[in-house]
Design a protein around this motif. Structure first.
Motif, short mmCIF file in Angstrom:
data_model
loop_
_atom_site.label_atom_id
_atom_site.label_comp_id
_atom_site.label_asym_id
_atom_site.label_seq_id
_atom_site.Cartn_x
_atom_site.Cartn_y
_atom_site.Cartn_z
N TYR A 33 46.96 28.21 40.05
CA TYR A 33 48.04 28.95 40.71
C TYR A 33 47.83 28.90 42.22
N ALA A 34 48.90 28.71 42.96
CA ALA A 34 48.91 28.82 44.41
C ALA A 34 50.30 29.26 44.81
N SER A 68 53.86 39.42 52.54
CA SER A 68 53.46 38.37 51.60
C SER A 68 52.19 37.68 52.08
N HIS A 69 51.32 37.35 51.13
CA HIS A 69 50.08 36.64 51.42
C HIS A 69 49.96 35.46 50.46
N PHE A 70 49.51 34.34 50.98
CA PHE A 70 49.28 33.16 50.14
C PHE A 70 47.94 33.34 49.42
N MET A 71 47.97 33.19 48.10
CA MET A 71 46.75 33.34 47.32
C MET A 71 46.64 32.21 46.31
N LYS A 72 45.42 31.96 45.87
CA LYS A 72 45.15 30.94 44.85
C LYS A 72 44.46 31.58 43.67
N GLY A 73 44.51 30.88 42.54
CA GLY A 73 43.85 31.39 41.35
C GLY A 73 44.11 30.50 40.16
N ASP A 74 44.05 31.09 38.98
CA ASP A 74 44.24 30.38 37.72
C ASP A 74 45.27 31.11 36.86
N VAL A 123 75.51 39.44 26.63
CA VAL A 123 75.99 38.07 26.72
C VAL A 123 74.86 37.15 27.15
N ASN A 124 74.12 37.57 28.19
CA ASN A 124 72.99 36.81 28.69
C ASN A 124 71.70 37.53 28.34
N SER A 125 70.77 36.83 27.75
CA SER A 125 69.50 37.43 27.35
C SER A 125 68.61 37.69 28.55
N ASP A 126 67.76 38.72 28.44
CA ASP A 126 66.76 39.00 29.46
C ASP A 126 65.52 38.18 29.16
N ILE A 127 65.00 37.51 30.18
CA ILE A 127 63.78 36.72 30.03
C ILE A 127 62.63 37.48 30.67
N SER A 128 61.53 37.55 29.96
CA SER A 128 60.35 38.23 30.46
C SER A 128 59.15 37.34 30.24
N LEU A 129 58.32 37.20 31.27
CA LEU A 129 57.10 36.42 31.13
C LEU A 129 55.98 37.30 30.61
N ASN A 130 55.04 36.71 29.95
CA ASN A 130 53.82 37.38 29.57
C ASN A 130 52.63 36.65 30.18
N HIS A 131 52.88 36.01 31.31
CA HIS A 131 51.82 35.26 31.99
C HIS A 131 50.76 36.21 32.51
N ARG A 132 49.53 35.76 32.48
CA ARG A 132 48.43 36.46 33.15
C ARG A 132 47.87 35.50 34.17
N VAL A 133 47.80 35.97 35.42
CA VAL A 133 47.33 35.14 36.51
C VAL A 133 46.11 35.80 37.13
N SER A 134 45.03 35.03 37.25
CA SER A 134 43.80 35.52 37.88
C SER A 134 43.79 35.02 39.32
N LEU A 135 43.87 35.97 40.26
CA LEU A 135 43.93 35.64 41.68
C LEU A 135 42.56 35.82 42.32
N PRO A 146 35.25 39.14 41.79
CA PRO A 146 36.06 39.00 42.99
C PRO A 146 37.50 38.60 42.69
N ARG A 147 37.99 38.90 41.52
CA ARG A 147 39.34 38.51 41.14
C ARG A 147 40.20 39.71 40.82
#
Length: 105
Positions: free
Chosen positions: A4-5, A27-33, A47-59, A92-93
């Motif tokens: 991730y970046a 806003s800050h630019f960060m990197k991770g996985d 009419v339009n479905s709601d989209i939800s992510l279940n992503h987990r991001v380690s910064l 440190p994440r």
């Protein structure tokens, strides 16, 4: 594991005049996985479905992130801003779980 970046946006309240508080986004630019990639779709008779992510991001957290993690509101992923629904600090994440698209509230 994907990398991730991108921009992580912190929103805090600042007293602009006595008794008047306004939201200030920074806003800050960060990197991770990206630890987990998931998606859910909720129709709920719409009419339009709601989209939800279940992503987990380690910064990878810097001093600013560790001192202000409670103000993280959304992160940019794949060109869109996604709301942060939970935050876990594992120095440190910082591990964030993403929900729906950020609508500015």
């Amino acid at each position: 594991m994907a990398r991730y970046a991108g921009l992580v946006t912190y929103v805090s309240q600042v007293e602009s005049r006595p008794g008047v508080w306004t939201d200030v986004a920074e806003s800050h630019f960060m990197k991770g996985d990206v630890l987990r990639i998931g998606l859910s779709v909720q129709n709920d008779d719409k009419v339009n479905s709601d989209i939800s992510l279940n992503h987990r991001v380690s910064l990878v957290a810097d001093e600013y992130a560790l001192g202000n993690y409670q103000d993280i509101k959304y992160i940019e992923l794949d060109g869109r801003n996604w709301e942060v629904v939970s935050i876990e600090v594992q120095r440190p994440r910082i591990i964030v779980t993403l929900g729906g698209l950020w609508n500015g509230d």
